[in-house]
Scaffold this active site. Structure first.
Site, PDB file in Angstrom:
ATOM      1  CG  HIS A 277      -0.462   0.050   2.526  1.00 31.73           C
ATOM      2  ND1 HIS A 277      -0.163   1.231   3.172  1.00 31.73           N
ATOM      3  CD2 HIS A 277      -0.187  -0.931   3.417  1.00 31.73           C
ATOM      4  CE1 HIS A 277       0.274   0.976   4.392  1.00 31.73           C
ATOM      5  NE2 HIS A 277       0.279  -0.331   4.570  1.00 31.73           N
ATOM      6  CG  ASP A 289       2.568   0.436   7.850  1.00 35.92           C
ATOM      7  OD1 ASP A 289       2.184  -0.180   6.838  1.00 35.92           O
ATOM      8  OD2 ASP A 289       1.823   0.704   8.797  1.00 35.92           O
ATOM      9  CD  GLU A 322      -3.284  -1.338   5.189  1.00 36.90           C
ATOM     10  OE1 GLU A 322      -3.504  -2.295   5.946  1.00 36.90           O
ATOM     11  OE2 GLU A 322      -2.638  -0.329   5.548  1.00 36.90           O
ATOM     12  CD  GLU A 323      -1.355   2.146   7.559  1.00 37.98           C
ATOM     13  OE1 GLU A 323      -2.073   1.598   8.429  1.00 37.98           O
ATOM     14  OE2 GLU A 323      -0.152   1.900   7.427  1.00 37.98           O
ATOM     15  CG  ASP A 348       1.156  -3.835   4.904  1.00 37.69           C
ATOM     16  OD1 ASP A 348       1.962  -2.986   5.324  1.00 37.69           O
ATOM     17  OD2 ASP A 348      -0.071  -3.769   5.113  1.00 37.69           O
ATOM     18  CG  HIS A 419       0.288   2.717  12.680  1.00 47.83           C
ATOM     19  ND1 HIS A 419      -0.915   2.122  13.011  1.00 47.83           N
ATOM     20  CD2 HIS A 419       0.583   2.288  11.415  1.00 47.83           C
ATOM     21  CE1 HIS A 419      -1.337   1.374  11.993  1.00 47.83           C
ATOM     22  NE2 HIS A 419      -0.437   1.454  11.020  1.00 47.83           N
TER      23      HIS A 419
END
Length: 464
Positions: A277, A289, A322-323, A348, A419
């Site tokens: 992503h 990420d 995606e997130e 991922d 994140h």
């Protein structure tokens, strides 16, 4: 008669050799591609460019749009065919001010960030007593009266694992905790970040409000600050927190998927669908990420392309959004669900080395898995009977019965960075990144060029 038998034996040997020769040649070619990929610089170049020239790429924002345009230019420059963007609309949430402090009895500031889709406080914030819970289950069991009008704090005990297996369980604190707190009348909720580090970096992440639930301010404390708050609560005195979170919903905006192909020679053999992503959270630059995932898969596909056309078309998709709920994967499946996609795989889970292969192919295709496993063994990659899931963007295909192989990455430190503001390029080890590209190159070489048909599995079996 003896001459006939000798002739038959000779013919059988020649036939066997003729069958074995292409397989041996394919294995030799795959080995050469794998070993050459251990010197790969393409994946690093993609990661460096994306994280430097674009930076954070929150879904539906102007930054994600710039990332899509950047991706088109990059994929075309690498030689891919049919490079294009497929757009869709989605609701967009953006971050605002973020402040937390203990007012009494031990005044001090705390490091906090808003969770995706958080409700907002007034600009000046709110002040309320904190009520703490040691788990999501404890919050669910609490009487509404204990929670009403207070700031809920929920902790957990997630620890590091190589396969990241605790994330699914403990992530529920983030995913559903805010809705539970809202139903019980809480003024706001803060959680211990879903992570494994000890830095004062809070971890964001999406949560979706349950139907009929009123959004409330929802944030995550850095792990050291969550532990600090636990110690305060254990002293038995009322703890008052002032919390200010001012995110907002900005309405419908455009997101999209970037698609590129390595055209195959046999249109009837089906499509191999891979990717990662493109979007990221907005605290770091989204290196682990998931700039890593789009870079690894594209670099491997380019290596197959540069070696000559594969039998099956390899389609690379850099998914958007995606997130925040998988909007891109849903849009892609709606548009392409009827196409002849015979195999899927996603990267991922960071940029650290691949350590395990998880197969998800029909019994008739066991030889394909065997060939992949044999090629990956020299890279220190073992096989398991755990089934492939193909990740968040491609998991629906697997559950519907499409074949897959997961190349499981070492996640020991993944949730230190996940994140957070620390998800930046300097955390990536180039040698481990190259090992990923080598593993993906070997796997793609086998799957894209396999002479046998790639079979579907029963959907029910695939979902187990």
């Amino acid at each position: 008669m003896k001459k006939l038998l000798l002739a038959a034996a000779a013919f059988s040997a020649l036939t066997s050799a003729a069958v074995q020769a292409p397989a041996q040649n394919a294995a030799s070619q795959a080995e050469k591609l794998r070993d050459a990929a251990l010197k790969d610089d393409v994946a690093w170049d993609i990661m460096e460019g994306l994280t430097t020239e674009i930076g954070p790429r929150l879904a539906g924002t102007e930054a994600e749009a710039r990332a899509r345009d950047w991706a088109v230019r990059k994929l075309k420059s690498l030689g891919f065919a049919n490079v294009h963007i497929e757009t869709y609309d989605m609701p967009v949430w953006v971050r605002g001010e973020e402040r937390a402090e203990i007012v009494s009895p031990f005044p001090q500031k705390l490091a906090v960030t808003a969770l995706g889709n958080s409700g907002a406080t007034p600009v000046e914030g709110i002040a309320a007593e904190v009520v703490g819970f040691d788990s999501l289950a404890d919050l669910e069991a609490a009487a509404d009266a204990r929670v009403r009008g207070k700031i809920v704090f929920v902790t957990h005990s997630m620890t590091r694992t190589q396969d990241g297996s605790q994330y699914g369980y403990y992530g529920a604190v983030r995913r559903t905790g805010p809705s539970v707190a809202s139903r019980k009348g809480a003024a706001a909720i803060v959680i211990r970040s879903i992570g494994t580090d000890k830095r004062r970096n809070p971890h964001t992440g999406v949560q979706m409000w349950a139907q009929g639930v009123t959004p409330i301010p929802a944030g995550a404390l850095s792990i050291p600050d969550a532990e600090q708050l636990q110690r305060m609560l254990k002293r038995g005195k009322p703890v008052t927190m002032r919390l200010a979170l001012t995110p907002r919903n900005i309405g419908m905006r455009q997101s999209g998927n970037v698609i590129a192909e390595v055209p195959g020679t046999d249109r009837n053999a089906g499509i191999v669908l891979i990717g990662g992503h493109l979007d990221s959270w907005d605290l770091g630059t989204g290196a682990f990420d998931n700039a890593a995932g789009v870079a690894i898969t594209a670099a491997a596909a380019k290596r197959i392309m540069d070696a000559g056309r594969p039998r099956r078309t390899i389609r690379v998709v850099w998914f958007g959004a995606e997130e925040v709920g998988g909007n891109g994967s849903k849009a892609y499946r709606a548009a392409h669900g009827n196409e002849s996609i015979v195999f899927v795989s996603e990267s991922d889970f960071g940029a650290d080395r691949v350590w395990r292969i998880e197969p998800g192919m029909a019994a008739a295709n066991a030889p394909i898995v065997d060939r992949v496993a044999a090629l990956l063994a020299p890279l220190g990659i073992s096989r398991t009977t755990l089934p492939a899931s193909a990740g968040a963007d491609l998991g629906d295909w697997v559950r519907a019965g499409v074949a897959a192989i997961d190349l499981q990455q070492d996640g020991t430190r993944y949730f230190d960075l996940h994140h957070t503001p620390d998800d930046t390029l300097d955390k990536v080890d180039p040698e481990q990144l190259r090992q990923n590209v080598a593993a993906w190159t070997a796997m793609l070489s086998v799957v894209a060029n396999a002479r046998e048909p790639i079979e579907r599995r029963p959907a029910a079996a695939a979902a187990q």
